[in-house]
Scaffold this active site. Structure first.
Site, PDB file in Angstrom:
ATOM      1  N   CYS A  89       0.817  -1.225   0.000  1.00 51.15           N
ATOM      2  CA  CYS A  89       0.000   0.000   0.000  1.00 51.15           C
ATOM      3  C   CYS A  89       0.850   1.275   0.000  1.00 51.15           C
ATOM      4  CB  CYS A  89      -0.969  -0.048   1.157  1.00 51.15           C
ATOM      5  SG  CYS A  89      -2.421   0.961   0.866  1.00 51.15           S
ATOM      6  N   HIS A 148      -3.626  -5.707   2.324  1.00 52.67           N
ATOM      7  CA  HIS A 148      -3.328  -5.838   3.756  1.00 52.67           C
ATOM      8  C   HIS A 148      -3.945  -7.152   4.250  1.00 52.67           C
ATOM      9  CE1 HIS A 148      -2.094  -1.607   4.175  1.00 52.67           C
ATOM     10  NE2 HIS A 148      -3.135  -1.290   3.436  1.00 52.67           N
TER      11      HIS A 148
HETATM   12  N1  GLN Z   1      -2.180   6.866   2.411  1.00 51.12           N
HETATM   13  C1  GLN Z   1      -2.262   6.018   1.218  1.00 51.12           C
HETATM   14  C2  GLN Z   1      -3.681   6.021   0.597  1.00 51.12           C
HETATM   15  O1  GLN Z   1      -4.631   6.378   1.266  1.00 51.12           O
HETATM   16  C3  GLN Z   1      -1.876   4.592   1.576  1.00 51.12           C
HETATM   17  C4  GLN Z   1      -2.838   3.980   2.586  1.00 51.12           C
HETATM   18  C5  GLN Z   1      -2.347   2.650   3.108  1.00 51.12           C
HETATM   19  O2  GLN Z   1      -1.147   2.390   3.204  1.00 51.12           O
HETATM   20  N2  GLN Z   1      -3.315   1.772   3.501  1.00 51.12           N
HETATM   21  O3  GLN Z   1      -3.808   5.620  -0.548  1.00 51.12           O
END
Ligand code: GLN
Length: 263
Positions: free
Chosen positions: A111, A213
């Site tokens: 992510c 995740h």
């Molecule tokens: N901040 C980034 C987004 O919202 C990554 C979020 C995350 O790592 N879950 O796309």
């Protein structure tokens, strides 16, 4: 889970050297949301269950990183704020990371970590965070009014073999668009990189980026072992077969979730 026993090692010069893997957990204090630390735990357990010595070292902002110090790199996800806090330091480490990845050191980036291994991440307020360009990809957050990409996801990874799938959970605002990068897989259910092109994640050599995740690896043991195999190849310059583990529980978790999502 019953584990195989027996030590694993390399016979060299008549000695029996235990084999080891050194894992770098990049920005463990910042980039570790939605249970991403669990990926490090899975990699450690699956190595130890095979009597492979594995060490895990957090490498954070201001810490040095040198080529050859590690055999496997993990970076997890983070909110826009955490990404801003580590992006500058990531650039300080970029040269070493690029050299390691050019030599096929395996990387798993999830992510927010994945986004910053691309060229750029424009966050929900339009701030631009420069990535380090491992993946030929750009990410744009369409702004707070846009729907976040949240939900359970199944991805087909044909590059690994027919029927290979990953299951996970995604929660991101950014939309990632690949240039020449190979995707990690095809979205069977969920948003993936951007909710439009049906692609999820990215592959660049032995570097893998994903939005999944969960954490990702407990329910996808084949991918965990793939990363361990690459780490041993990077460290020892040859393919070292991994003893099979009894993955009945992991496989059941995978097929149950996949079946529920794809129903
Ligand atoms: N901040 C980034 C987004 O919202 C990554 C979020 C995350 O790592 N879950 O796309």
């Amino acid at each position: 889970m019953s584990c195989s026993s027996g030590s694993v090692g390399l016979a060299r010069n008549g000695r029996f050297d235990a084999i080891e893997i050194r894992l770098a957990f990049l920005y463990a204090d910042l980039m570790n949301i939605y249970g991403d630390r669990g990926n490090v735990i899975v990699l450690s357990r699956r190595a130890k269950w095979r009597a492979i010595d594995i060490s895990v070292q957090a490498v954070g902002v201001g810490d040095s990183l040198s080529v050859g110090a590690f055999d496997l790199i993990f970076i997890g996800g983070g909110q826009d704020r955490q990404q801003t806090l580590m992006a500058t330091d990531l650039h300080r480490k970029a040269g070493v990371l690029r050299r390691m990845m050019a030599d096929h050191c395996p990387v798993l980036a999830v992510c927010g970590g994945y986004q910053l291994l691309g060229h750029v991440y424009r966050d929900n307020e339009g701030h631009q965070l420069e990535g380090i360009g491992i993946f030929d990809a750009v990410t744009e957050h369409p702004g707070d009014r846009a729907l976040r990409c949240i939900g359970n996801t199944v991805v087909a990874c044909d590059w690994f073999g027919m029927g290979a799938t990953l299951v996970g959970f995604e929660n991101h605002g950014g939309r990632t668009y690949l240039g020449h990068a190979q995707p990690l897989g095809r979205v069977l259910s969920g948003f993936g990189n951007n909710g439009c092109d049906g692609l999820e994640g990215a592959i660049a050599g032995s570097a893998y980026g994903t939005y999944l995740h969960g954490p990702l690896l407990p329910k996808n043991p084949w991918f965990a072992d793939h990363l361990l195999h690459l780490a041993l190849r990077y460290r020892y310059g040859k393919d070292i077969p991994l003893q099979p583990l009894d993955d009945v529980l992991e496989e059941r978790a995978h097929t149950t979730i996949a079946g529920r999502i794809l129903r």
